[in-house]
Scaffold this active site. Structure first.
Site, mmCIF file in Angstrom:
data_model
loop_
_atom_site.group_PDB
_atom_site.id
_atom_site.type_symbol
_atom_site.label_atom_id
_atom_site.label_comp_id
_atom_site.label_asym_id
_atom_site.label_seq_id
_atom_site.Cartn_x
_atom_site.Cartn_y
_atom_site.Cartn_z
ATOM 1 N N GLU A 1 -5.357 -5.806 10.193
ATOM 2 C CA GLU A 1 -4.749 -4.690 10.424
ATOM 3 C C GLU A 1 -4.755 -3.752 11.790
ATOM 4 O O GLU A 1 -6.054 -2.876 12.191
ATOM 5 C CB GLU A 1 -4.674 -4.071 9.807
ATOM 6 C CG GLU A 1 -4.249 -4.564 8.159
ATOM 7 C CD GLU A 1 -3.880 -2.964 7.215
ATOM 8 O OE1 GLU A 1 -2.641 -3.337 6.628
ATOM 9 O OE2 GLU A 1 -4.301 -1.935 6.821
ATOM 10 N N GLY B 1 2.762 -1.333 4.570
ATOM 11 C CA GLY B 1 2.585 0.511 3.623
ATOM 12 C C GLY B 1 4.275 0.289 3.245
ATOM 13 O O GLY B 1 4.775 0.186 2.690
ATOM 14 N N GLY B 2 4.818 1.042 5.272
ATOM 15 C CA GLY B 2 6.011 1.304 4.462
ATOM 16 C C GLY B 2 7.320 0.741 3.763
ATOM 17 O O GLY B 2 8.108 1.279 3.445
ATOM 18 N N GLU C 1 -7.025 4.189 7.563
ATOM 19 C CA GLU C 1 -6.481 5.232 7.906
ATOM 20 C C GLU C 1 -7.472 6.604 7.209
ATOM 21 O O GLU C 1 -8.821 7.485 7.114
ATOM 22 C CB GLU C 1 -5.105 6.083 6.887
ATOM 23 C CG GLU C 1 -4.111 5.547 7.203
ATOM 24 C CD GLU C 1 -2.757 5.406 6.541
ATOM 25 O OE1 GLU C 1 -2.690 5.329 5.060
ATOM 26 O OE2 GLU C 1 -1.509 4.201 7.504
ATOM 27 N N ASN D 1 0.981 -1.047 -0.386
ATOM 28 C CA ASN D 1 0.050 0.015 -0.189
ATOM 29 C C ASN D 1 0.885 1.408 0.282
ATOM 30 O O ASN D 1 1.150 1.283 0.983
ATOM 31 C CB ASN D 1 -1.045 -0.138 0.818
ATOM 32 C CG ASN D 1 -2.119 1.413 1.294
ATOM 33 O OD1 ASN D 1 -1.876 1.943 0.931
ATOM 34 N ND2 ASN D 1 -2.441 1.369 2.354
ATOM 35 N N TRP D 2 0.843 2.089 -1.113
ATOM 36 C CA TRP D 2 2.047 2.957 -1.357
ATOM 37 C C TRP D 2 1.149 4.175 -0.703
ATOM 38 O O TRP D 2 2.058 5.242 -0.842
ATOM 39 C CB TRP D 2 2.206 3.620 -2.407
ATOM 40 C CG TRP D 2 3.161 2.089 -3.395
ATOM 41 C CD1 TRP D 2 3.609 0.664 -2.971
ATOM 42 C CD2 TRP D 2 3.450 1.769 -4.446
ATOM 43 N NE1 TRP D 2 4.189 -0.102 -3.823
ATOM 44 C CE2 TRP D 2 4.662 0.877 -5.314
ATOM 45 C CE3 TRP D 2 3.394 2.917 -5.827
ATOM 46 C CZ2 TRP D 2 4.919 0.464 -6.001
ATOM 47 C CZ3 TRP D 2 3.813 3.167 -6.870
ATOM 48 C CH2 TRP D 2 4.640 1.643 -7.383
ATOM 49 N N LYS D 3 0.172 3.985 -0.204
ATOM 50 C CA LYS D 3 -0.449 5.103 -0.084
ATOM 51 C C LYS D 3 -0.163 6.791 -0.700
ATOM 52 O O LYS D 3 0.124 6.838 -1.871
ATOM 53 C CB LYS D 3 0.025 5.378 1.406
ATOM 54 C CG LYS D 3 -0.726 4.707 2.175
ATOM 55 C CD LYS D 3 0.220 4.359 3.792
ATOM 56 C CE LYS D 3 0.090 3.015 4.505
ATOM 57 N NZ LYS D 3 -0.156 3.855 6.181
ATOM 58 N N SER E 1 3.262 -2.484 10.615
ATOM 59 C CA SER E 1 4.925 -2.797 10.505
ATOM 60 C C SER E 1 5.688 -4.033 10.083
ATOM 61 O O SER E 1 5.700 -4.573 10.834
ATOM 62 C CB SER E 1 5.340 -2.063 11.805
ATOM 63 O OG SER E 1 4.807 -0.585 12.039
ATOM 64 N N GLY F 1 2.306 1.618 11.074
ATOM 65 C CA GLY F 1 3.164 3.086 11.056
ATOM 66 C C GLY F 1 3.553 2.810 12.028
ATOM 67 O O GLY F 1 4.126 4.502 12.003
ATOM 68 N N HIS G 1 -9.656 0.700 4.774
ATOM 69 C CA HIS G 1 -8.106 1.118 5.650
ATOM 70 C C HIS G 1 -8.309 2.180 6.489
ATOM 71 O O HIS G 1 -9.576 2.995 6.448
ATOM 72 C CB HIS G 1 -7.057 1.444 4.303
ATOM 73 C CG HIS G 1 -5.865 1.468 5.027
ATOM 74 N ND1 HIS G 1 -5.439 2.625 5.317
ATOM 75 C CD2 HIS G 1 -4.742 0.578 4.796
ATOM 76 C CE1 HIS G 1 -3.934 2.080 6.248
ATOM 77 N NE2 HIS G 1 -3.918 1.189 5.836
#
Ligand code: PEP
Length: 249
Positions: A167, A234-235, A97, A10-12, A213, A173, A95
């Protein structure tokens, strides 16, 4: 039935066009010939260009959201038809976010899930509890509610195109990860909840990813758990080396 390992990035709201293309090119090279299922969730504006890079590879092109409605007077929205037009096959929905920053409700997420499935896309439905909910002992209750609400009206046949991403919000994150045993326990709980909503077969077949993470250093142990079938990253999906290392785990 053995479930395939499914790793999604997930590049966000990260990368620029040049970085997105370079990352996609590097991933195509790194993942060439590898078994398993891979997907990258790319910012809308780069989907078309990145789609041309991953076309013909073993990497699925994913979006990070989609409109709940069809084309029309919906300023700022992006439809399933538009996504499919540029080669998108998968969409990440629900998600945390979007739930907590944008305020998406379970009802809206469910509308998007049903729209995406009806229009032929594959869905990664994200669920997970907040830290306060975990500390109050409500993690299972929250996941059960989000699963039931998110999947309302989804048929068992459509469920074959749904992946669940568990998640825990406190792990996204933050560098904090659920222990493999804690994550496994919730994954098992979610699978059993799917069995209640659908059937044991549907529950045994559905892929449940862990997200929060996940990185090369902890991926192997998490992915070794019986009910953890993959990851939503993610990251660590923003660097070809770390995403590929997770895929190799
Ligand atoms: C995510 O946003 O889906 C996620 C899991 O992020 P991170 O890997 O950075 O925790």
């Amino acid at each position: 039935m053995a479930r395939t390992t499914y790793i999604a990035g997930n590049w966000k709201m990260n990368t620029n066009k040049a970085d997105a293309l370079a990352l996609a090119k590097a991933l195509v090279e790194r993942l060439k010939g590898k078994g398993g299922t891979y997907m990258i969730g790319v910012p809308f504006v780069y989907l078309d260009a990145v789609g041309a890079v991953v076309k013909g590879s073993n990497i699925l092109l994913g979006a990070q959201d989609v409109a709940a409605t069809a084309n029309g007077a919906h300023t700022g929205e992006v439809s399933t038809a538009m996504l499919k037009d540029v080669g998108v096959t998968s969409v990440i929905l629900g998600h945390s976010e979007r739930r907590h920053e944008i305020g998406e409700s379970d009802e809206l997420i469910n509308k998007k899930v049903r729209r995406a499935l009806a229009d032929g896309l594959e869905v990664v439905l994200c669920i997970g509890e907040l830290l306060a909910e975990r500390e109050a002992g409500e993690a299972e209750q929250v996941c059960a509610f989000q699963l039931s609400a998110g999947l309302a009206g989804v048929t068992e046949a459509q469920l074959k195109r749904v992946t669940i991403a568990y998640e825990p919000v406190w792990a996204i994150g933050t560098g904090k990860t659920a222990t493999p045993a804690d994550a496994q326990a919730i994954h098992r709980f979610c699978r059993d909840h799917i069995a209640k909503l659908y059937s044991r077969q549907a529950a045994d077949d559905i892929i449940i990813q862990y997200g929060g993470s996940m990185k090369p250093e902890n991926a192997k142990e998490l992915l070794a758990q019986e009910d953890i079938d993959g990851g939503l990253i993610g990251g660590a999906s923003l660097k070809a080396d770390s995403f590929a290392a997770i895929c190799e785990a």
